[in-house]
Design a protein around this motif. Structure first.
Motif, PDB file in Angstrom:
ATOM      1  N   UNK A 460     -68.738  59.214  25.439  1.00 54.15           N
ATOM      2  CA  UNK A 460     -69.363  59.722  26.662  1.00 54.15           C
ATOM      3  C   UNK A 460     -68.397  59.840  27.837  1.00 54.15           C
ATOM      4  N   UNK A 461     -67.729  58.744  28.203  1.00 54.30           N
ATOM      5  CA  UNK A 461     -66.974  58.698  29.457  1.00 54.30           C
ATOM      6  C   UNK A 461     -65.539  59.210  29.375  1.00 54.30           C
ATOM      7  N   UNK A 462     -64.847  58.877  28.292  1.00 59.04           N
ATOM      8  CA  UNK A 462     -63.406  59.153  28.255  1.00 59.04           C
ATOM      9  C   UNK A 462     -63.060  60.620  28.524  1.00 59.04           C
ATOM     10  N   UNK A 463     -63.698  61.578  27.818  1.00 53.99           N
ATOM     11  CA  UNK A 463     -63.340  62.978  28.091  1.00 53.99           C
ATOM     12  C   UNK A 463     -63.672  63.398  29.525  1.00 53.99           C
ATOM     13  N   UNK A 464     -64.808  62.952  30.047  1.00 53.69           N
ATOM     14  CA  UNK A 464     -65.208  63.333  31.413  1.00 53.69           C
ATOM     15  C   UNK A 464     -64.222  62.796  32.443  1.00 53.69           C
ATOM     16  N   UNK A 465     -63.724  61.572  32.220  1.00 50.28           N
ATOM     17  CA  UNK A 465     -62.767  60.977  33.162  1.00 50.28           C
ATOM     18  C   UNK A 465     -61.407  61.662  33.057  1.00 50.28           C
ATOM     19  N   UNK A 466     -60.917  61.840  31.834  1.00 52.62           N
ATOM     20  CA  UNK A 466     -59.591  62.456  31.638  1.00 52.62           C
ATOM     21  C   UNK A 466     -59.572  63.889  32.174  1.00 52.62           C
ATOM     22  N   UNK A 467     -60.584  64.673  31.804  1.00 56.20           N
ATOM     23  CA  UNK A 467     -60.636  66.056  32.287  1.00 56.20           C
ATOM     24  C   UNK A 467     -60.847  66.091  33.803  1.00 56.20           C
ATOM     25  N   UNK A 468     -61.607  65.121  34.322  1.00 60.26           N
ATOM     26  CA  UNK A 468     -61.854  65.065  35.760  1.00 60.26           C
ATOM     27  C   UNK A 468     -60.594  64.781  36.556  1.00 60.26           C
ATOM     28  N   UNK A 469     -59.666  64.034  35.973  1.00 56.86           N
ATOM     29  CA  UNK A 469     -58.418  63.683  36.662  1.00 56.86           C
ATOM     30  C   UNK A 469     -57.336  64.748  36.450  1.00 56.86           C
ATOM     31  N   UNK A 470     -57.213  65.228  35.218  1.00 53.15           N
ATOM     32  CA  UNK A 470     -56.040  66.039  34.863  1.00 53.15           C
ATOM     33  C   UNK A 470     -56.311  67.544  34.705  1.00 53.15           C
ATOM     34  N   UNK A 471     -57.568  67.952  34.840  1.00 55.46           N
ATOM     35  CA  UNK A 471     -57.861  69.376  34.657  1.00 55.46           C
ATOM     36  C   UNK A 471     -58.779  69.824  35.786  1.00 55.46           C
ATOM     37  N   UNK A 472     -58.180  70.392  36.822  1.00 54.27           N
ATOM     38  CA  UNK A 472     -58.946  70.684  38.034  1.00 54.27           C
ATOM     39  C   UNK A 472     -59.993  71.780  37.830  1.00 54.27           C
ATOM     40  N   UNK A 473     -59.870  72.575  36.765  1.00 57.10           N
ATOM     41  CA  UNK A 473     -60.838  73.646  36.523  1.00 57.10           C
ATOM     42  C   UNK A 473     -62.087  73.180  35.757  1.00 57.10           C
TER      43      UNK A 473
END
Length: 564
Positions: A460-473
């Motif tokens: 649940x959380x890991x992809x949302x956090x990683x993409x939220x930090x490192x992928x601004x789009x």
């Protein structure tokens, strides 16, 4: 003094210490309650993080799993330790700079959506309740043996203690209590390990003792003896694994990325003043955690060797006191199938007469080795410290998710600070009651339950956090769809293959040969794929959100966390 007297004494002293600290450091504001005022020193935060991280699963269950799984049990060591490194280096400093108290708070603001916040809150509650069930079960196991009460009563006692200092002190009380709990649990874990290492090999360093020769003059290495005892009874050699490479990889990855998504560990990085302090406390915590994690394999070897040497084909009537004491708890049972009065402990299930719960190995280890009563009692106090420290951190996540992320941010934005503080305390009270129910009716032994919590966090959380930090789009539609798909797929697989729901299924039916503990890796990949796919067909995030994402990756200029 007897073991029980020593236990009452040491547990009583440690509980009095925890309660005293909670009264001294009680929370007077929501900032105190959520992030201990944001002014904890790196050393104190490092010790508190280590205690928060090293739960009953680490203290009680991990060495127990390795005792019975042998080489295959190493996935827990690799996954949990590697995951902490991943969290400390990849995510913690950036989340700290974003300046939010909770993971749902980060997701709600980063993805500019109340729906994203609500989905994140639901995921946090599922992960935290799954994790806390293992902690309360650990408390019950310790109490049932050493205070000679039944497991259910033990869980209730643990609930009352945690409720007192978590609800009164919030994160401020929990932080300083966890500093004390780290000291208790690490001392309790290391003392018997050193004693037994000297007793068996003459080497005072357990990590080296595990690979040393026995000091009985036989010239046999300890691990060779354990391999021999295991194979004689029909078990696999202790130093050889039987899990598939795919499953080992999947479990290790799920534990690693699940660690990086655990809300109760992430929130610890908001309790320090600066991003630099967050990095420093993460490094200190890793060193403090390594003391226990490098010792656990040695403890498992000592415990399993002593156990097999004691019970294999031995007359039941000659069993020492510790055997009869653990029988009373129901965690160790003997059924004389052939009526010969001897204990037949073998790999063949039809012939085997002894059933041993994994969770007793660390707790029973000093008794099996015939160590002094105060050492046995110390291990009980350490087990309780480990379980209670993590339970308190999880309960705070649950209460903050309800009071801060749901009530203040979604349903009642105008709530006063005093009202929010009361809401947090009431939520923590309800959380303790639900956690107690799961402790009384656990879905498995401690580490198995905890491993599932890591899978849920990974999904649940890991992809949302990683993409939220490192992928601004990355936008809100992609993040929400990914979290929903990830958590639901993990819950489905867990319920089907762990709890025999939806038609059940055996090990042979596992998808791609991956166990429920490892399926979080697959669900995580599904989350990433769905998030990025949905993002392609939906509007990009607002420009100001993209600027925030760029800003949090700039090392300088981070101030204190504030309650927006």
């Amino acid at each position: 003094m007897t073991v029980q007297t020593w236990t009452y004494l040491l547990v009583g002293i440690t509980f009095a210490l925890y309660i005293g600290i909670a009264i001294w450091s009680r929370a007077g504001s929501t900032k105190d309650f959520y992030v201990a005022g944001g002014g904890v020193s790196p050393w104190a935060n490092g010790m508190a993080t280590a205690a928060d991280w090293m739960s009953a699963a680490s203290f009680i269950s991990m060495a127990g799993i390795i005792s019975f799984a042998g080489y295959d049990g190493s996935v827990y060591l690799m996954g949990w330790t590697g995951g902490y490194v991943l969290l400390a280096l990849l995510l913690a400093p950036y989340l700290r700079k974003f300046g939010k108290f909770t993971v749902p708070d980060f997701i709600g603001d980063r993805y500019y959506s109340k729906t994203a916040r609500i989905v994140a809150v639901l995921c946090a509650l599922i992960v935290s309740f799954t994790y806390v069930a293992g902690q309360m079960r650990g408390v019950g196991v310790v109490f049932s043996r050493f205070l000679e009460v039944d497991i259910n009563t033990g869980v209730v006692i643990g609930m009352v203690i945690v409720l007192f200092y978590a609800v009164l002190g919030g994160m401020k009380g929990i932080t300083y209590t966890q500093v004390a709990q780290y000291c208790v649990l690490i001392f309790a874990f290391m003392v018997p390990a050193i004693f037994i290492s000297i007793q068996m090999t003459g080497n005072p360093v357990p990590q080296l003792g595990m690979g040393s020769m026995l000091k009985d003059g036989s010239g046999t290495y300890l691990l060779d003896k354990l391999d021999g005892l295991s194979t004689e009874l029909g078990f696999d050699a202790y130093t050889e694994g039987k899990k598939s490479t795919v499953d080992i990889f999947a479990i290790t990855l799920a534990l690693m990325v699940g660690t990086a998504g655990l809300p109760h560990v992430i929130v610890r990085f908001f309790t320090v003043k600066r991003v630099r302090d967050a990095r420093k406390s993460a490094g200190l915590a890793l060193l403090l955690i390594a003391i226990l994690y490098t010792t656990a394999p040695a403890v498992s070897v000592f415990a399993k060797t002593n156990l097999l040497s004691t019970v294999s084909n031995a007359p039941y009537d000659s069993m020492p006191v510790w055997f009869k004491n653990w029988e009373k708890t129901g965690l160790l049972t003997f059924e004389d199938k052939n009526n010969d009065g001897k204990i037949k402990y073998v790999a063949n299930r039809e012939e085997n007469e002894l059933t041993i719960d994994n969770d007793i190995m660390v707790l029973a280890n000093p008794e099996i080795a015939n160590l002094p009563p105060w050492v046995i009692a110390l291990v009980a106090a350490g087990g309780l410290a480990a379980a209670l420290s993590t339970a308190a951190g999880l309960l705070l996540v649950i209460s903050a998710s309800v009071s801060h992320d749901l009530i203040k941010k979604v349903f009642n934005p105008n709530i006063s600070e005093k009202g929010e503080l009361w809401a947090a305390r009431i939520a923590a009270t309800f959380a303790v009651v639900i956690a107690g129910y799961f402790g009384i009716n656990p879905p498995g032994f401690v580490a198995a339950v905890v491993a599932l919590a890591f899978g849920l966090a990974a999904a649940s959380f890991f992809p949302a956090i990683v993409l939220g930090i490192f992928y601004k789009k990355m936008n809100k539609e992609g993040a929400i769809a990914g979290m929903v798909v990830g958590i639901l797929s993990m819950l489905f697989y867990m319920c089907k293959f762990k709890f025999d729901m939806f038609g059940g299924g055996s090990e042979a039916d596992w998808w791609w040969g991956i166990s429920p503990e490892g399926f979080g890796s697959v669900a995580m990949v599904a989350n990433f794929v769905v998030s990025i796919a949905v993002m392609q067909f939906t509007p990009p995030p607002p420009k100001e959100v993209q600027e925030i994402v760029e800003d949090i990756r700039i090392p300088m200029g981070a101030g204190e966390a504030v309650n927006h």
